[in-house]
Design a protein around this motif. Structure first.
Motif, PDB file in Angstrom:
ATOM      1  N   ASP A 110      38.652 -62.228 -21.525  1.00 49.27           N
ATOM      2  CA  ASP A 110      37.889 -62.678 -20.360  1.00 49.27           C
ATOM      3  C   ASP A 110      36.472 -63.095 -20.751  1.00 49.27           C
ATOM      4  O   ASP A 110      35.977 -64.136 -20.304  1.00 49.27           O
ATOM      5  CB  ASP A 110      37.838 -61.579 -19.303  1.00 49.27           C
ATOM      6  N   ASP A 111      35.824 -62.289 -21.595  1.00 45.61           N
ATOM      7  CA  ASP A 111      34.458 -62.596 -22.014  1.00 45.61           C
ATOM      8  C   ASP A 111      34.398 -63.902 -22.810  1.00 45.61           C
ATOM      9  O   ASP A 111      33.525 -64.746 -22.570  1.00 45.61           O
ATOM     10  CB  ASP A 111      33.875 -61.458 -22.852  1.00 45.61           C
ATOM     11  N   LEU A 112      35.322 -64.064 -23.746  1.00 42.10           N
ATOM     12  CA  LEU A 112      35.307 -65.270 -24.578  1.00 42.10           C
ATOM     13  C   LEU A 112      35.744 -66.509 -23.796  1.00 42.10           C
ATOM     14  O   LEU A 112      35.174 -67.588 -23.964  1.00 42.10           O
ATOM     15  CB  LEU A 112      36.185 -65.081 -25.818  1.00 42.10           C
ATOM     16  N   ALA A 113      36.744 -66.357 -22.937  1.00 42.34           N
ATOM     17  CA  ALA A 113      37.243 -67.506 -22.172  1.00 42.34           C
ATOM     18  C   ALA A 113      36.187 -68.043 -21.220  1.00 42.34           C
ATOM     19  O   ALA A 113      36.192 -69.236 -20.895  1.00 42.34           O
ATOM     20  CB  ALA A 113      38.514 -67.127 -21.419  1.00 42.34           C
ATOM     21  N   ALA A 114      35.276 -67.185 -20.786  1.00 42.59           N
ATOM     22  CA  ALA A 114      34.202 -67.648 -19.904  1.00 42.59           C
ATOM     23  C   ALA A 114      33.298 -68.650 -20.622  1.00 42.59           C
ATOM     24  O   ALA A 114      32.774 -69.573 -20.000  1.00 42.59           O
ATOM     25  CB  ALA A 114      33.381 -66.457 -19.409  1.00 42.59           C
ATOM     26  N   ARG A 115      33.141 -68.464 -21.924  1.00 46.41           N
ATOM     27  CA  ARG A 115      32.292 -69.372 -22.715  1.00 46.41           C
ATOM     28  C   ARG A 115      33.079 -70.462 -23.413  1.00 46.41           C
ATOM     29  O   ARG A 115      32.563 -71.553 -23.639  1.00 46.41           O
ATOM     30  CB  ARG A 115      31.521 -68.580 -23.762  1.00 46.41           C
ATOM     31  N   TYR A 116      34.307 -70.136 -23.810  1.00 47.17           N
ATOM     32  CA  TYR A 116      35.152 -71.057 -24.581  1.00 47.17           C
ATOM     33  C   TYR A 116      36.529 -71.093 -23.911  1.00 47.17           C
ATOM     34  O   TYR A 116      37.421 -70.323 -24.273  1.00 47.17           O
ATOM     35  CB  TYR A 116      35.291 -70.584 -26.026  1.00 47.17           C
ATOM     36  N   PRO A 117      36.716 -71.953 -22.941  1.00 51.63           N
ATOM     37  CA  PRO A 117      37.932 -71.930 -22.110  1.00 51.63           C
ATOM     38  C   PRO A 117      39.254 -72.035 -22.868  1.00 51.63           C
ATOM     39  O   PRO A 117      40.246 -71.459 -22.433  1.00 51.63           O
ATOM     40  CB  PRO A 117      37.747 -73.126 -21.177  1.00 51.63           C
ATOM     41  N   LYS A 118      39.288 -72.700 -23.999  1.00 52.00           N
ATOM     42  CA  LYS A 118      40.543 -72.853 -24.741  1.00 52.00           C
ATOM     43  C   LYS A 118      41.028 -71.541 -25.350  1.00 52.00           C
ATOM     44  O   LYS A 118      42.200 -71.389 -25.673  1.00 52.00           O
ATOM     45  CB  LYS A 118      40.387 -73.910 -25.836  1.00 52.00           C
ATOM     46  N   ILE A 119      40.127 -70.591 -25.503  1.00 55.19           N
ATOM     47  CA  ILE A 119      40.495 -69.309 -26.105  1.00 55.19           C
ATOM     48  C   ILE A 119      41.357 -68.473 -25.164  1.00 55.19           C
ATOM     49  O   ILE A 119      42.230 -67.730 -25.614  1.00 55.19           O
ATOM     50  CB  ILE A 119      39.230 -68.541 -26.545  1.00 55.19           C
ATOM     51  N   GLY A 120      41.160 -68.588 -23.858  1.00 55.05           N
ATOM     52  CA  GLY A 120      41.927 -67.790 -22.902  1.00 55.05           C
ATOM     53  C   GLY A 120      43.423 -67.934 -23.067  1.00 55.05           C
ATOM     54  O   GLY A 120      44.134 -66.942 -23.311  1.00 55.05           O
ATOM     55  N   PRO A 121      43.963 -69.159 -22.953  1.00 54.19           N
ATOM     56  CA  PRO A 121      45.410 -69.329 -23.116  1.00 54.19           C
ATOM     57  C   PRO A 121      45.902 -68.947 -24.515  1.00 54.19           C
ATOM     58  O   PRO A 121      46.996 -68.402 -24.664  1.00 54.19           O
ATOM     59  CB  PRO A 121      45.634 -70.820 -22.861  1.00 54.19           C
ATOM     60  N   LEU A 122      45.085 -69.195 -25.521  1.00 51.56           N
ATOM     61  CA  LEU A 122      45.454 -68.836 -26.891  1.00 51.56           C
ATOM     62  C   LEU A 122      45.654 -67.327 -27.004  1.00 51.56           C
ATOM     63  O   LEU A 122      46.653 -66.858 -27.559  1.00 51.56           O
ATOM     64  CB  LEU A 122      44.352 -69.314 -27.846  1.00 51.56           C
ATOM     65  N   MET A 123      44.720 -66.570 -26.454  1.00 46.39           N
ATOM     66  CA  MET A 123      44.838 -65.110 -26.508  1.00 46.39           C
ATOM     67  C   MET A 123      45.951 -64.594 -25.609  1.00 46.39           C
ATOM     68  O   MET A 123      46.640 -63.633 -25.971  1.00 46.39           O
ATOM     69  CB  MET A 123      43.502 -64.462 -26.161  1.00 46.39           C
ATOM     70  N   ASP A 124      46.161 -65.213 -24.460  1.00 47.89           N
ATOM     71  CA  ASP A 124      47.254 -64.807 -23.581  1.00 47.89           C
ATOM     72  C   ASP A 124      48.599 -64.921 -24.300  1.00 47.89           C
ATOM     73  O   ASP A 124      49.431 -64.023 -24.217  1.00 47.89           O
ATOM     74  CB  ASP A 124      47.297 -65.677 -22.317  1.00 47.89           C
ATOM     75  N   ASP A 125      48.787 -66.031 -24.994  1.00 47.18           N
ATOM     76  CA  ASP A 125      50.065 -66.278 -25.666  1.00 47.18           C
ATOM     77  C   ASP A 125      50.307 -65.369 -26.863  1.00 47.18           C
ATOM     78  O   ASP A 125      51.451 -65.121 -27.225  1.00 47.18           O
ATOM     79  CB  ASP A 125      50.137 -67.736 -26.130  1.00 47.18           C
ATOM     80  N   ALA A 126      49.250 -64.861 -27.482  1.00 49.26           N
ATOM     81  CA  ALA A 126      49.402 -64.135 -28.742  1.00 49.26           C
ATOM     82  C   ALA A 126      49.273 -62.616 -28.630  1.00 49.26           C
ATOM     83  O   ALA A 126      49.513 -61.913 -29.612  1.00 49.26           O
ATOM     84  CB  ALA A 126      48.368 -64.649 -29.742  1.00 49.26           C
TER      85      ALA A 126
END
Length: 138
Positions: A110-126
Motif C-alpha cells: 500500500d505504501d509503495l503503490a501510493a508512490r509507484y502505482p505499477k508496484i501494487g499489481p506486481l506485489m499482489d500477483d507475487a
C-alpha cells in the motif's frame, strides 16, 4: 540445502532456452539420480521452469526468489529511491512468522503503490510465491 544448512550443487546443464522441455529433462535427471523428498523449490519465475517443477516434483512448494523479485520491483522506481524502497521491502522478511509477513507485505504494498502505482499489481500477483518459504519451520 543439507540438514546442516550447507548448500550443495546437485546438477549443472546448458540449454538453448528456458523452455519447459529443457527444465523437465534437467529435473527428471536429478530425480533419476536419487533426488527425492523435495518440499520447497526456490527459483526465478521463468514460466518453463515453474511448469517443469509442478510436473516433476508434484506436491512441492515453489518460492519465487525474493532477490529476483525485488529487482522487478525496483525497475519501477527512480534510481535515486531504490535503496529506500529496497529497505522498506526488506522489513517484510524481518517479521517472525507468515501471518506477520503477510500483514507487513500488505502495508509495504500500500505504501509503495501510493508512490509507484505499477508496484501494487506486481506485489499482489507475487505475494504467495515470494512468501512460500514462511510456511516452513525456520
Amino acid at each position: 540445502v543439507t540438514e546442516h544448512g550447507r548448500r550443495e550443487i546437485l546438477g549443472l546443464d546448458v540449454g538453448d532456452s528456458e523452455e519447459e522441455i529443457f527444465w523437465r529433462a534437467f529435473l527428471t535427471g536429478l530425480k533419476k539420480r536419487g533426488l527425492g523428498g523435495v518440499q520447497l523449490v526456490i527459483s526465478d519465475q521463468h514460466a518453463g521452469l515453474v511448469a517443469a517443477l509442478t510436473r516433476v516434483f508434484q506436491g512441492s512448494a515453489h518460492q519465487r526468489c525474493r532477490v529476483h523479485f525485488i529487482r522487478n520491483v525496483l525497475a519501477h522506481v527512480p534510481k535515486a529511491e531504490t535503496e529506500m524502497v529496497a529497505a522498506v521491502f526488506r522489513t517484510i522478511f524481518a517479521q517472525p512468522d507468515l501471518g506477520s509477513m503477510g500483514k507487513q507485505w500488505d502495508k509495504v504494498r500500500d505504501d509503495l503503490a501510493a508512490r509507484y502505482p505499477k508496484i501494487g499489481p506486481l506485489m499482489d500477483d507475487a505475494k504467495s510465491e515470494v512468501l512460500a518459504f514462511a510456511a516452513f519451520p525456520r
